[in-house]
Design a protein around this motif. Structure first.
Motif, mmCIF file in Angstrom:
data_model
loop_
_atom_site.group_PDB
_atom_site.id
_atom_site.type_symbol
_atom_site.label_atom_id
_atom_site.label_comp_id
_atom_site.label_asym_id
_atom_site.label_seq_id
_atom_site.Cartn_x
_atom_site.Cartn_y
_atom_site.Cartn_z
ATOM 1 N N VAL A 48 0.846 -1.194 0.000
ATOM 2 C CA VAL A 48 0.000 0.000 0.000
ATOM 3 C C VAL A 48 0.880 1.241 0.000
ATOM 4 O O VAL A 48 1.855 1.324 0.743
ATOM 5 C CB VAL A 48 -0.916 -0.002 1.244
ATOM 6 N N LYS A 49 0.500 2.215 -0.824
ATOM 7 C CA LYS A 49 1.245 3.469 -0.863
ATOM 8 C C LYS A 49 0.908 4.307 0.365
ATOM 9 O O LYS A 49 -0.155 4.170 0.964
ATOM 10 C CB LYS A 49 0.898 4.244 -2.132
ATOM 11 N N ARG A 50 1.826 5.165 0.733
ATOM 12 C CA ARG A 50 1.676 5.989 1.936
ATOM 13 C C ARG A 50 0.395 6.826 1.889
ATOM 14 O O ARG A 50 -0.317 6.942 2.881
ATOM 15 C CB ARG A 50 2.906 6.899 2.073
ATOM 16 N N PHE A 53 -2.582 4.650 2.605
ATOM 17 C CA PHE A 53 -2.589 4.290 4.021
ATOM 18 C C PHE A 53 -3.125 5.438 4.866
ATOM 19 O O PHE A 53 -3.968 5.244 5.742
ATOM 20 C CB PHE A 53 -1.179 3.904 4.480
ATOM 21 N N GLU A 54 -2.639 6.653 4.599
ATOM 22 C CA GLU A 54 -3.067 7.818 5.368
ATOM 23 C C GLU A 54 -4.556 8.082 5.178
ATOM 24 O O GLU A 54 -5.253 8.441 6.121
ATOM 25 C CB GLU A 54 -2.246 9.054 4.988
ATOM 26 N N ALA A 55 -5.069 7.893 3.951
ATOM 27 C CA ALA A 55 -6.493 8.121 3.684
ATOM 28 C C ALA A 55 -7.347 7.134 4.482
ATOM 29 O O ALA A 55 -8.337 7.520 5.115
ATOM 30 C CB ALA A 55 -6.779 7.994 2.188
ATOM 31 N N VAL A 56 -6.969 5.867 4.476
ATOM 32 C CA VAL A 56 -7.716 4.851 5.218
ATOM 33 C C VAL A 56 -7.596 5.090 6.719
ATOM 34 O O VAL A 56 -8.562 4.926 7.468
ATOM 35 C CB VAL A 56 -7.245 3.429 4.835
ATOM 36 N N ARG A 57 -6.438 5.523 7.159
ATOM 37 C CA ARG A 57 -6.232 5.829 8.580
ATOM 38 C C ARG A 57 -7.172 6.940 9.027
ATOM 39 O O ARG A 57 -7.808 6.849 10.092
ATOM 40 C CB ARG A 57 -4.780 6.230 8.800
ATOM 41 N N GLU A 58 -7.269 7.989 8.226
ATOM 42 C CA GLU A 58 -8.169 9.089 8.554
ATOM 43 C C GLU A 58 -9.623 8.626 8.594
ATOM 44 O O GLU A 58 -10.392 9.039 9.465
ATOM 45 C CB GLU A 58 -8.009 10.240 7.545
#
Length: 86
Positions: A48-50, A53-58
């Motif tokens: 997974v690209k960073r 990952f950040e979008a799903v984390r948010e």
């Protein structure tokens, strides 16, 4: 004799400059090939690209916050219903 020595030194300096330029070109080609191979390798691993990952984390943080807010509302409603039942 100094003219001959100067000419030899000038030719040597030119040769070194050309060699340095060629080495720089080879280095750039090796870096490009390495980066392309590394990218192919990482893509084959389905990493997974960073940014993703950040979008799903948010999204997960937002969902957790909403879940906590809904749980608090349910608890308040249940307490109110329990109070009205007596």
């Amino acid at each position: 004799m100094t003219t001959g020595t100067n000419r030899i030194m000038d030719e040597f300096a030119k040769l070194m400059t050309d060699a340095a330029g060629a080495a720089q070109g080879v280095r750039k080609e090796i870096e490009t090939a390495f980066n392309a191979q590394a990218e192919r390798w990482l893509n084959s691993m389905d990493i997974v690209k960073r940014e993703e990952f950040e979008a799903v984390r948010e999204m997960a943080i937002k969902a957790r916050d909403e879940n906590e807010a809904l749980a608090a509302r349910i608890a308040a409603l249940e307490a109110r219903l329990a109070g009205e039942g007596h």
